[in-house]
Design an enzyme around this catalytic site. Structure first.
Site: not given
Ligand code: HXC
Length: 519
Positions: A171-172, A406-407
Site C-alpha cells: 500500500g502507501g 546524442g549519446a
Molecule cells: C493491525 C495487523 C496489520 C495491520 C497485520 N497485523 N497487519 N494489525 N494492522 N495492518 C497483525 C495481525 O492481526 C497479526 O496479529 C499479526 O499482525 C501478524 O499478522 P499475520 O496475518 O498473522 O501474519 P502473516 O500471515 O505473516 O501475514 C502478514 C500480512 C497480513 C501479509 C502483512 O497480516 C496482512 O495482509 N495484513 C494486512 C495488510 C493490509 O491490508 N494493511 C493495510 C494496507 S493499507 P496477531 O495478534 O494475530 O499476532 C495501508 C495504507 C497505507 O497500509 C497508506 C499510507 C499512505
C-alpha cells in the site's frame, strides 16, 4: 516504592520492551527465515553502539479492544548508533507487535529520529517489516505515514537515506522507501506493492503470485525499485554498512577518505589489449573498472537492472567516487529508457553528496525503435543529460571506444561541464558510425551503382575513408573536446591525478528554487 524498587522497575520495563510481541511471535518470525527487529539493529550497527529512544511509548487507541493490548515501543525500535564509528539513525519495525503496523505513535517515533538525524546531519536507515497502516487506527495512521513522507522529502539530498525491506511493505507504505536513496530487499522474504495479489485479482482479473508481483527479484531486474538484493537479511545489513562507507554524513561534508595501500601508479598492461580490433565485438567494461579502482573493489548498484549501463561506488587513492560505465557486453552498451533513468538517478545522488563522478564511455547511441520512442526516450534520455549537466561535483570521463551522436553529448561531455575528458587511442568519437554515415552521405551514388561487386567495393572504400577521418579520438582532441589521449594501462594513475587536481573544484549553478528536470 523505594529507590531500589524504582531501579528494578526500570530494569523490568526494559526487559518487557525487549520481548516485543512475545517469544512465540519471535519464533514465528525466525521460522520464516527472518530476524527480529533488535537482531537486525545489532548486526547493522557497531557492537554496543545502539542508543534506543522511546522504549516506553505505547499507542493511545481504544477501538477494537486495543486498550487491552499494550506493547512497550509500539512496534518500532528507534534510536542511533554507529557504523565504523560514524553516527547513524535507525528505525526497525517489529513485526511481532501488531505485525509491525504503523500507528500514530509508531509514526511519531520514526519522525522523532528523522528530525534529529536532520539536525545532527547523519544518515538514516529504515528497516521495514510491516503490515502497513494499523487498521484499528484508521485515518490517524494515514496521517502518520504522510508525516514520514514529508520528512523523507525534506531530507532528500541533505542526509543519505537507505531503506531495507525485510518483510511485507504494501500500500502507501511503499512510498517512504521509494522516497529514499537506496532500497535493499531480502530475497524471498520481502515484498513491495501498491496493491497485493488479491486486490489485483479482484480489480483486473489478473492471477499473479506475490513473488512475481512484488518480490525482490522482480524489483531488482524489472521495475528497478530495488537497488540491491540480499540472499538473506544478514547479507543485506552488511550491504548497508558497505554502502554507508562510501557516503558522507550529509551534503555539507565530503565522503570519508582513508589511507590507500594500492599504488596509485599501478600499470595495468591488460588494458592495452582489452579493446577488440573488431568494433562490433563486445568486452566487459567491468574488467576496466576492477583494474583501475583501489584494490579492485567495486560496489555495484542496480546490478540486475538495465545492464547496458553499470553504476556503483569505488575508491581512488582512498577517496570514494561514483562510477558510470556503458556496458558493451549487454545490448552493445546502447542507451535506452531504463539505462537513462538508472544512470540519471545515480549521477544525481553523487552530485547531492559530493561524490566525484568517473564515467567510462563506450556507447553506440540511443536505442532506435517505436518501443523506445513511444515510451518517451526523449524525456528519459533528457534526464541523464540533465543530471550530468547540472552536476557540479568533479566529473572525469574516459572514452574507451565508441561515443556517437546524442549519446556522446550526454555521457559527461566537455560541453556538459565535464572537467577532464580523456580518451583511449581506440576511441571513435563522431556523429554516427561509419556504415550509417556512408549510407546517408553517398545515398545518390549508391543508387546509381548497379553491380553488386562494385557496390561492396565502393562501400568498403568509403567506410575506410570515414573511419580514418572520424573514428578516432584525435578529431575531438583537435578541438579540445578531449583533453588528452592516454595509454589504457595508465588509466588508474591519470584518473587519480585528475581527481586530486579537482578536489578543490568549486562550481555553482544559478540561484533558483529548484530545477525542473524532465520527469
Ligand atoms: C493491525 C495487523 C496489520 C495491520 C497485520 N497485523 N497487519 N494489525 N494492522 N495492518 C497483525 C495481525 O492481526 C497479526 O496479529 C499479526 O499482525 C501478524 O499478522 P499475520 O496475518 O498473522 O501474519 P502473516 O500471515 O505473516 O501475514 C502478514 C500480512 C497480513 C501479509 C502483512 O497480516 C496482512 O495482509 N495484513 C494486512 C495488510 C493490509 O491490508 N494493511 C493495510 C494496507 S493499507 P496477531 O495478534 O494475530 O499476532 C495501508 C495504507 C497505507 O497500509 C497508506 C499510507 C499512505
Amino acid at each position: 516504592m523505594n529507590n531500589q524498587d524504582k531501579i528494578k522497575q526500570l530494569i523490568d520495563l526494559r526487559e518487557r520492551a525487549r520481548k516485543g510481541g512475545g517469544e512465540e511471535r519471535m519464533e514465528i518470525q525466525h521460522s520464516k527465515g527472518k530476524l527480529t527487529a533488535r537482531e537486525r539493529i545489532q548486526i547493522l550497527l557497531d557492537e554496543g553502539s545502539f542508543e534506543e529512544y522511546d522504549m516506553f511509548v505505547t499507542h493511545r487507541s481504544h477501538e477494537f479492544g486495543l486498550e487491552e493490548q499494550q506493547y512497550l515501543g509500539d512496534g518500532v525500535i528507534t534510536g542511533h548508533g554507529t557504523i565504523d564509528g560514524r553516527v547513524i539513525y535507525v528505525y526497525a519495525q517489529d513485526f511481532t507487535v501488531f505485525g509491525g503496523s504503523l500507528s500514530e505513535t509508531h509514526a511519531r517515533k520514526i519522525c522523532k529520529i528523522m528530525d534529529q538525524a536532520m539536525k545532527v546531519g547523519a544518515p538514516l536507515v529504515g528497516i521495514n517489516d510491516s503490515g502497513g497502516a494499523r487498521i484499528q487506527e484508521g485515518v490517524r495512521s494515514l496521517a502518520g505515514y504522510a508525516e514520514i513522507f514529508e520528512r523523507n522529502i525534506l531530507a532528500s539530498g541533505v542526509i543519505p537515506q537507505i531503506s531495507a525491506i525485510f518483510g511485507p511493505c504494501a500500500g502507501g507504505a511503499v512510498y517512504s522507501p521509494a522516497l529514499t536513496d537506496f532500497i535493499i530487499m531480502s530475497d524471498k522474504t520481502s515484498h513491495m506493492f501498491v496493491t497485493g495479489p488479491r486486490v489485483t485479482k479482484t480489480v483486473t482479473g489478473e492471477n499473479i503470485s506475490i513473488e512475481a508481483l512484488g518480490g525482490a527479484q522482480m524489483h531488482a531486474s524489472r521495475s528497478g525499485v530495488a537497488h540491491m538484493v540480499a540472499e538473506n537479511e544478514n547479507e543485506g545489513l552488511l550491504m548497508i554498512r558497505k554502502l554507508i562507507s562510501y557516503m558522507p554524513q550529509n551534503n555539507l561534508e565530503d565522503p570519508p577518505a582513508g589511507e590507500c595501500t594500492d599504488p596509485i601508479d599501478r600499470l595495468e598492461d591488460m588494458l592495452n589489449e582489452l579493446i577488440p580490433d573488431n568494433p562490433n565485438e563486445p568486452y566487459d567494461v567491468k574488467d576496466v573498472i576492477y583494474a583501475i579502482v583501489d584494490h579492485h573493489e567495486f560496489l555495484e548498484i542496480h546490478r540486475q537492472y538495465a545492464m547496458n549501463i553499470i553504476v556503483g561506488f569505488a575508491k581512488f587513492n582512498g577517496s570514494p567516487v561514483g562510477i558510470v560505465a556503458n556496458q558493451p557486453n549487454h545490448m552493445a552498451g546502447v542507451l535506452d529508457i531504463e539505462a537513462s533513468r538508472k544512470a540519471a538517478r545515480f549521477v544525481r545522488f553523487c552530485d547531492c553528496f559530493n561524490l566525484p563522478i568517473v564515467t567510462l564511455v563506450d556507447v553506440p547511441g540511443f536505442l532506435p525503435g517505436s518501443a523506445q520512442e513511444h515510451g518517451g526516450i526523449i524525456l528519459h534520455g533528457a534526464k541523464l543529460m540533465f543530471a550530468y549537466g547540472e552536476a557540479t561535483v568533479p566529473k572525469i570521463a574516459i572514452t574507451l571506444r565508441k561515443s556517437y551522436g546524442g549519446a556522446h553529448d550526454v555521457m559527461s561531455s566537455k560541453q556538459l561541464r565535464g572537467d577532464i575528458n580523456y580518451a583511449w587511442p581506440t576511441a571513435e568519437i563522431a556523429v554516427m558510425g561509419p556504415k550509417g554515415a556512408i549510407e546517408i552521405l553517398e545515398g545518390k551514388t549508391l543508387k546509381s551503382i548497379e553491380e553488386r561487386e562494385e557496390m561492396v567495393k565502393f562501400l568498403a572504400e568509403k567506410e575506410k575513408e570515414y573511419k580514418e577521418k572520424f573514428s578516432n579520438p584525435y578529431e575531438a582532441a583537435r578541438y579540445g573536446y578531449i583533453d588528452d589521449v592516454i595509454e589504457p594501462r595508465n588509466t588508474r594513475f591519470r584518473t587519480v591525478r585528475a581527481l586530486q587536481t579537482l578536489a578543490t573544484k568549486k562550481e555553482m549553478n544559478p540561484p533558483k528554487k529548484h530545477a525542473n528536470i524532465p520527469l
